[in-house]
Design an enzyme around this catalytic site. Sequence first.
Site, PDB file in Angstrom:
ATOM      1  N   ASN A   1      -9.406   1.811   8.400  1.00 20.32           N
ATOM      2  CA  ASN A   1     -10.852   1.837   8.859  1.00 20.32           C
ATOM      3  C   ASN A   1     -10.752   1.914  10.397  1.00 20.32           C
ATOM      4  O   ASN A   1     -11.827   1.981  10.857  1.00 20.32           O
ATOM      5  CB  ASN A   1     -11.777   0.710   8.288  1.00 20.32           C
TER       6      ASN A   1
ATOM      7  N   TYR B   1       0.943  -1.250   0.012  1.00 20.38           N
ATOM      8  CA  TYR B   1       0.007   0.050   0.018  1.00 20.38           C
ATOM      9  C   TYR B   1       0.847   1.165   0.015  1.00 20.38           C
ATOM     10  O   TYR B   1       0.269   2.304  -0.036  1.00 20.38           O
ATOM     11  CB  TYR B   1      -0.812   0.130   1.457  1.00 20.38           C
TER      12      TYR B   1
ATOM     13  N   HIS C   1      -4.340   6.119  -1.566  1.00 22.69           N
ATOM     14  CA  HIS C   1      -4.885   6.229  -0.283  1.00 22.69           C
ATOM     15  C   HIS C   1      -3.836   6.376   0.887  1.00 22.69           C
ATOM     16  O   HIS C   1      -4.292   6.416   2.085  1.00 22.69           O
ATOM     17  CB  HIS C   1      -5.506   4.878  -0.115  1.00 22.69           C
TER      18      HIS C   1
ATOM     19  N   ASN D   1     -13.391   6.458   5.209  1.00 24.26           N
ATOM     20  CA  ASN D   1     -13.392   5.691   6.313  1.00 24.26           C
ATOM     21  C   ASN D   1     -12.531   5.805   7.299  1.00 24.26           C
ATOM     22  O   ASN D   1     -12.835   5.838   8.503  1.00 24.26           O
ATOM     23  CB  ASN D   1     -13.315   4.300   5.891  1.00 24.26           C
TER      24      ASN D   1
ATOM     25  N   TYR E   1      -4.643  -0.260  10.137  1.00 20.09           N
ATOM     26  CA  TYR E   1      -5.386  -0.158   8.633  1.00 20.09           C
ATOM     27  C   TYR E   1      -6.472   1.076   8.935  1.00 20.09           C
ATOM     28  O   TYR E   1      -6.784   1.339   9.968  1.00 20.09           O
ATOM     29  CB  TYR E   1      -6.111  -1.306   8.341  1.00 20.09           C
TER      30      TYR E   1
END
Length: 201
Positions: free
Chosen positions: A66, A14, A19, A113, A64
Amino acid sequence: MKLIVGLGNPGMQYQFTPHNLGFLAVDRIAEKYGIRVANRNCKALTGRGVIEGVDVVLAKPETYMNLSGASVQELVSELEIDGTKDMIVIYDDLDLPYGSIRVRERGSAGGHNGVQSIIGALDTQEFLRIRIGIAPEFKLSDGASYVLSQLKKSQLPVVDQALDDAAEAVKVILREGPGPAMNRFNRKPEPPESGGEVAAK
């Protein structure tokens, strides 16, 4: 003491995705001010330093996206700060033009989120945030796949400038306050919140 939080997902897969621009912005700030973000604390990688004469803690939650609120809540509690006054959250925004910067003092999550998790954990929308635009020029059919896709080589110069702008926005906020930062970086009217962003995990 000011807490500066960049949002993203942990893991090499990631690292260079739209993001994770919040993480990358914290990395850029750390680089500019010689702060080492390597301590594991409150479910985050953290580092302490001084920016514009202000003591700061840089943080990248490792929960993470969320679940970012769990880490932020612990950090706010441990540092004994007021999250509505002493925190800046930096994150990507799918509703803003690619590479643009917006400074905002409060508001909804706008479909993000990670921000929603922080709002839920702190039970308030009243915290300062720096949003980095990631909206592509083409129409998206799958927002989740896009925000987790690898940055393209052609996008890197724009991303590089956006990270510098985010670091500069932090400096202006700490030196002069959010008002001057908004006057400098919020040059174009914001689009309405579409809630179209999809966050990972």
